[in-house]
Design an enzyme around this catalytic site. Structure first.
Site, PDB file in Angstrom:
ATOM      1  N   SER A  92       0.801  -1.224   0.000  1.00 31.28           N
ATOM      2  CA  SER A  92       0.000   0.000   0.000  1.00 31.28           C
ATOM      3  C   SER A  92       0.833   1.272   0.000  1.00 31.28           C
ATOM      4  O   SER A  92       0.338   2.335  -0.364  1.00 31.28           O
ATOM      5  CB  SER A  92      -0.943   0.023   1.206  1.00 31.28           C
ATOM      6  OG  SER A  92      -0.212  -0.017   2.419  1.00 31.28           O
TER       7      SER A  92
ATOM      8  N   ASP B 177      -4.009   8.156   7.658  1.00 31.71           N
ATOM      9  CA  ASP B 177      -4.845   7.240   8.426  1.00 31.71           C
ATOM     10  C   ASP B 177      -3.945   6.508   9.413  1.00 31.71           C
ATOM     11  O   ASP B 177      -2.767   6.853   9.554  1.00 31.71           O
ATOM     12  CB  ASP B 177      -5.654   6.301   7.519  1.00 31.71           C
ATOM     13  CG  ASP B 177      -4.797   5.296   6.731  1.00 31.71           C
ATOM     14  OD1 ASP B 177      -3.605   5.113   7.062  1.00 31.71           O
ATOM     15  OD2 ASP B 177      -5.330   4.679   5.780  1.00 31.71           O
TER      16      ASP B 177
ATOM     17  N   HIS C  37      -0.918   4.836   7.289  1.00 29.93           N
ATOM     18  CA  HIS C  37      -0.245   5.427   6.133  1.00 29.93           C
ATOM     19  C   HIS C  37       0.086   6.905   6.326  1.00 29.93           C
ATOM     20  O   HIS C  37      -0.716   7.648   6.899  1.00 29.93           O
ATOM     21  CB  HIS C  37      -1.116   5.270   4.890  1.00 29.93           C
ATOM     22  CG  HIS C  37      -1.491   3.848   4.601  1.00 29.93           C
ATOM     23  ND1 HIS C  37      -2.701   3.304   5.000  1.00 29.93           N
ATOM     24  CD2 HIS C  37      -0.804   2.862   3.974  1.00 29.93           C
ATOM     25  CE1 HIS C  37      -2.749   2.032   4.619  1.00 29.93           C
ATOM     26  NE2 HIS C  37      -1.611   1.735   4.009  1.00 29.93           N
TER      27      HIS C  37
END
Length: 358
Positions: A40, A331, A334
């Protein structure tokens, strides 16, 4: 005689390709493309096209991206590889290979095969049903064929041998797999043994992509994963400070990765492999946010900033911060776009600098 003639022809073509690769990489100074593998941290939306809950193709993700649109990046805006692409003189975004909004003209200068939630360990990708590392490699092989069809053999070879390859994964192997509640890996390996297992997989991956044309490769290390808001939330006994046991693992794994990079550079002629370590710059940002222009590092921008990521980071929640540039994390897992910008610039000034010297 016919079989011997064909075998001779194949051998001749093989050595011709080696010669051309050697010639091209020593006569072309610029970076024509950026090619990305990972999780990610570098996924630009491939998971949008995979049946998984590990997606971010909805608001407030992407609210600071061009047009304010969610792309599948786990961020309020651009991710580190977007800034690296821009920093080496290419486009300001690196598109996801599975995104139908882009075509081979776009992918010929930048593409990411990354998938949020994946890792070196195939068991890691199974946790959330995302694209495993071996499948990212299969997409790359397909990309090579499509690139040859699009630009011709010689230009494709030039692009592939001079491209900057970025590999960024490993965090999920520990946090989503090894340290998960019902981890099979923890019953099979001590953490030190699991690190060694992942190092072998990383080594094999680098050797494989090199055999397929990659020469300039950046192998990313782990961040201070114990300082992610998600992990700090669970560290109640220590006042929600960074979970240092995870950070110790990250540093240990990074040391092994760096040693492996040195070994491969000695063992493989022509390989230009660098270790890109985000650990220390991110730790400095977390510990001294004001020095980097941030106000908050212990929690994230999205909602309460403690545990939200993916579908739990919802645009309908009124608690999401107004200015993500003040937050180190977007978040609970991240970094914010501003953090990604700083880390990318740090890597361009350090490990990636050798590829920018003309």
């Amino acid at each position: 005689m016919i079989m011997e003639s064909k075998s001779y022809s194949y051998i001749l073509i093989f050595f011709l390709h080696i010669f051309l690769a050697h010639f091209l990489i020593h006569t072309t100074a610029n970076i024509p493309a950026i090619i990305v593998f990972g999780d990610s941290s570098v996924d630009a939306g491939n998971n949008n096209h995979v049946p998984t809950i590990a997606r971010s193709n909805f608001g407030p993700y992407g609210r600071d991206f061009a047009g304010g649109r969610p792309t599948g990046r786990f961020c309020n805006g651009r991710i580190a590889t977007d800034f690296i692409s821009e920093g080496v003189g290419l486009r300001p975004v690196v598109p996801a290979y599975l995104d139908p909004a882009y075509n081979m003209s776009d992918f010929s200068v930048g593409v990411t095969f990354a998938s949020a939630g994946t890792g070196y360990d195939n068991a890691t990708s199974d946790v959330l049903g995302v694209i495993p590392m071996w499948k990212e490699l299969e997409y790359y092989k397909e990309y090579r064929s499509r690139l040859r069809e699009h630009v011709g053999d010689f230009r494709a070879l030039s692009t592939l041998v001079n491209a900057l390859y970025v590999v960024s994964m490993g965090t999920n192997d520990f946090l989503e797999n090894y340290y998960s509640t019902f981890s099979q890996r923890r019953m099979q390996y001590t953490v030190d043994e699991y690190e060694d297992f992942l190092i072998r997989l990383a080594r094999n991956f680098v050797v494989e992509i090199h055999s397929l044309g990659a020469h300039k490769i950046s192998l990313g290390g782990l961040p201070p994963m114990g300082c992610m808001p998600l992990e700090r939330t669970q560290n109640i006994a220590n006042g929600n400070e960074c979970m240092e046991t995870y950070n110790v693992v990250a540093e240990s794994f990074n040391q092994k990765l760096e040693a492996m990079v040195g070994e491969l550079n000695r063992d493989i002629p022509g390989l230009q492999l660098v270790f890109s370590n985000p650990y220390y710059v991110l730790r400095q940002i977390v510990d001294n946010p004001a020095s980097y222009g941030f106000e908050v590092s212990e929690r994230a921008c999205c909602a309460t900033g403690r545990f939200e990521m993916g579908f739990t980071c919802d645009e309908r929640n009124p608690m999401t911060c107004r200015d993500a540039n003040k937050y180190v994390f977007w978040d609970a897992f991240h970094p914010s776009e501003q953090t990604n910008r700083i880390v990318a610039q740090h890597l361009l000034n350090t490990s990636l600098h050798k590829f920018l010297i003309t």
